[in-house]
Design a protein around this motif. Structure first.
Motif, short mmCIF file in Angstrom:
data_model
loop_
_atom_site.label_atom_id
_atom_site.label_comp_id
_atom_site.label_asym_id
_atom_site.label_seq_id
_atom_site.Cartn_x
_atom_site.Cartn_y
_atom_site.Cartn_z
N ILE A 31 -11.86 6.08 1.86
CA ILE A 31 -10.79 5.24 1.30
C ILE A 31 -10.88 5.27 -0.21
N SER A 64 -10.13 3.80 -3.71
CA SER A 64 -9.90 2.43 -4.15
C SER A 64 -9.92 2.34 -5.67
N PRO A 95 -7.41 -4.71 3.48
CA PRO A 95 -7.64 -3.33 3.92
C PRO A 95 -8.00 -3.26 5.41
N HIS A 113 -11.57 -3.73 6.51
CA HIS A 113 -12.08 -5.10 6.43
C HIS A 113 -12.09 -5.73 7.82
N LEU A 165 -10.25 -8.20 -2.11
CA LEU A 165 -9.83 -6.89 -1.64
C LEU A 165 -8.35 -6.91 -1.24
N ARG A 166 -7.64 -5.85 -1.58
CA ARG A 166 -6.26 -5.66 -1.13
C ARG A 166 -6.04 -4.18 -0.78
N HIS A 167 -4.96 -3.91 -0.06
CA HIS A 167 -4.65 -2.54 0.38
C HIS A 167 -3.15 -2.33 0.26
N GLY A 221 -1.88 3.62 0.77
CA GLY A 221 -3.21 3.91 1.31
C GLY A 221 -4.35 3.65 0.34
N THR A 222 -4.01 3.23 -0.89
CA THR A 222 -5.04 2.95 -1.90
C THR A 222 -5.57 1.54 -1.74
N GLY A 223 -6.89 1.38 -1.88
CA GLY A 223 -7.48 0.05 -1.89
C GLY A 223 -7.50 -0.51 -3.30
N TRP A 229 -9.63 -3.36 -5.58
CA TRP A 229 -10.80 -4.24 -5.63
C TRP A 229 -10.80 -5.01 -6.94
#
Length: 513
Positions: A104, A106, A129, A132, A391-393, A408-410, A412
């Motif tokens: 992944i 990020s 994400p 998670h 965290l987010r996605h 598709g990017t995380g 942080w």
């Protein structure tokens, strides 16, 4: 002839399946990550070079295993202790850099304007994400802390009203009774140790917090609630640590390792205990207005199947445990550690509490007047936020600031780094100075979104009102009954699990006033 044909056909099928598997692995672990990194690289974003399968996971794990313990706590540069590799990368690659968490890709973000946009974004296109939920499924299931989209909105609609400030105010007696139990426990320890008790306070604070959330969640069934929470605590200790990130490796959580087997057994026991309490509650003729009842009614109104309804109740009970139990116990440990190592602030807060309460148990009105204590709690949450990482996605292509973030990017956000950034908080950013909150949170730093101990935006922690009320009541009761200092046995060792906690506990020398 037929046998030969069947053999060739079978061999062809196996070969095609093998090629398809290789193609899928190549796409997941090489092609897609390279495409994402290429898009980010064209925007001037760089980061540490990843390996094909694990990305930068081994570097992160290695840095967590080599974190030094310290007896020095004159400064509180906690980010360098719990996120050493990220701090190193931030200095090397800048305020926005890309790294690989497994396969992944990020972005680690420290730019305040970009953080404001991310945390206030309301569309379901930005969520938690997927890894998670997979990583924490045994502990949290599909509850409010792991779900996305309409599922998350449904959970919030049911739980949020029960944790609004008006409802929380009605829990004051529950909190004060739990606090008095802790006072009695410490008094007995002091008597047994000839006037000065050397206490590891962590377990006692967990008992206090567990008592509160058990009564708030399970009402008269709180003793069974405590048993459930103990099991969940054991489940958390088994494998949810940043020193053990191997479970983030694709497929690792399915292997029958010793840790996984123990985790599966505990999760099964928790499920059984919760379902037993729910069954007994449904058979009762009397009606209880607690969190458990609201969750049961929420499942009923949602017209879920029996299995889906049971999972809804189980998962939300688990999430209430983490939000309402773990965070409060951990923050109160840090707060007492800071007061023990800053005697002047302990004296100031005690003088305020004694003047306002005059020997009485604090009520809501008294707690609201405790300005010194409020400042101390804010400063504790700045230096030791219970959840130091957000965290987010990105579930679709989107843009934050001047950066195009590919699907598709995380994303942080290291809250602890933000909370102790000298450019935001000044030259004393690593020091305990509650005075900075004398004019409230708005007057404490240059950027309002640089302070988010309970998160911010649509996914802000639902239990923050209960947590603050518990903290105020508990610290006020302790200050009005005891004086305390750090034990020589105390080792300063912030560690990151589900929350940021003292890895070796907090030892205090406690005396009765």
């Amino acid at each position: 002839m037929k046998v030969q044909f069947d053999s060739q056909f079978f061999t062809s099928i196996v070969f095609i399946s093998f090629v398809a598997l290789l193609f899928r692995l190549y796409t997941s672990f090489v092609h897609k990550p390279n495409v994402l990194r290429s898009k980010l690289r064209k925007q001037g974003i760089s980061g540490p070079p990843p390996t094909i399968l694990l990305g930068n996971l081994m570097e992160i794990m290695k840095s967590q295993l080599t974190i030094p313990i310290s007896h020095s706590f004159l400064t509180h540069n906690t980010a360098s202790l719990v996120f050493p590799k990220f701090e190193e990368w931030r200095k090397q690659y800048g305020e926005v850099f890309v790294f690989s968490f497994g396969n992944i890709q990020s972005l680690c973000v420290s730019q305040t304007d970009m953080i404001k946009e991310i945390t206030t974004y309301t569309s379901f296109d930005l969520g938690l994400p997927p890894f998670h939920k997979k990583l924490f499924r045994p502990l949290l299931g599909d509850g409010i802390l792991t779900s996305n989209g309409t599922t998350w909105a449904h959970h919030r609609k049911i739980l949020a009203p029960e944790l609004y400030i008006d409802k929380v105010k009605g829990m004051v007696n529950i909190i004060s009774e739990a606090g008095e139990s802790l006072l009695n426990l410490w008094n007995s320890k002091i008597e047994a140790q000839s006037g000065v008790a050397d206490i590891n306070i962590d377990e006692d604070l967990k008992i206090f917090s567990g008592n509160v959330i058990s009564r708030a969640c399970f009402g008269s069934d709180y003793s069974k609630g405590q048993e459930i929470f103990l099991k969940l605590g054991a489940l958390q200790e088994v494998g949810f640590s940043w020193k053990n990130l191997s479970s983030a490796v694709p497929g690792m959580r399915y292997l029958p390792t010793k840790t996984n087997r123990k985790s599966w057994i505990l999760a099964k026991e928790v499920k059984s205990l919760i379902l037993q309490v729910v069954k007994e509650r449904k058979e009762k003729t009397s009606f209880e207005k607690d969190l458990l009842q609201m969750v049961i009614e929420g499942a009923k109104k949602s017209n879920l199947t029996q299995e889906a309804g049971d999972n809804f109740i189980i998962d939300n009970c688990k999430n209430i445990y983490l939000a309402g139990f773990e965070s409060t116990a951990v923050v109160s440990s840090w707060c007492l550690m800071l007061l023990a190592s800053n005697q002047n602030w302990q004296d100031r807060a005690r003088a305020e509490v004694l003047e306002i309460c005059r020997g009485r148990i604090p009520d809501l009105d008294m707690l609201s007047k405790m300005k010194q204590l409020t400042m101390i709690i804010h400063e504790t949450l700045r230096l030791y936020p219970p959840a130091p990482l957000l965290l987010r996605h990105a579930f679709k292509d989107m843009k934050f600031g001047n950066i195009d973030v590919p699907k598709g990017t995380g994303l942080w956000i290291l809250i602890i780094s933000l909370h102790t950034n000298p450019d935001i908080w000044g030259d004393d950013a690593y020091k305990f100075n509650p005075e900075r909150f004398a004019n409230g949170v708005a007057g404490a730093c240059k950027h309002p979104h640089a302070y988010m101990p309970f998160g911010v935006g649509p996914r802000i922690c639902l239990g923050q009102n209960l947590a603050i009320l518990e903290l105020k009541m508990l610290i006020a009761l302790i200050l009005s009954n005891f004086s305390f200092s750090l034990s020589p046995r105390y080792i300063h060792s912030p560690a990151l699990g589900i929350t940021m906690k003292p890895d070796h506990g907090v030892q205090l020398l406690v005396r009765k006033l």
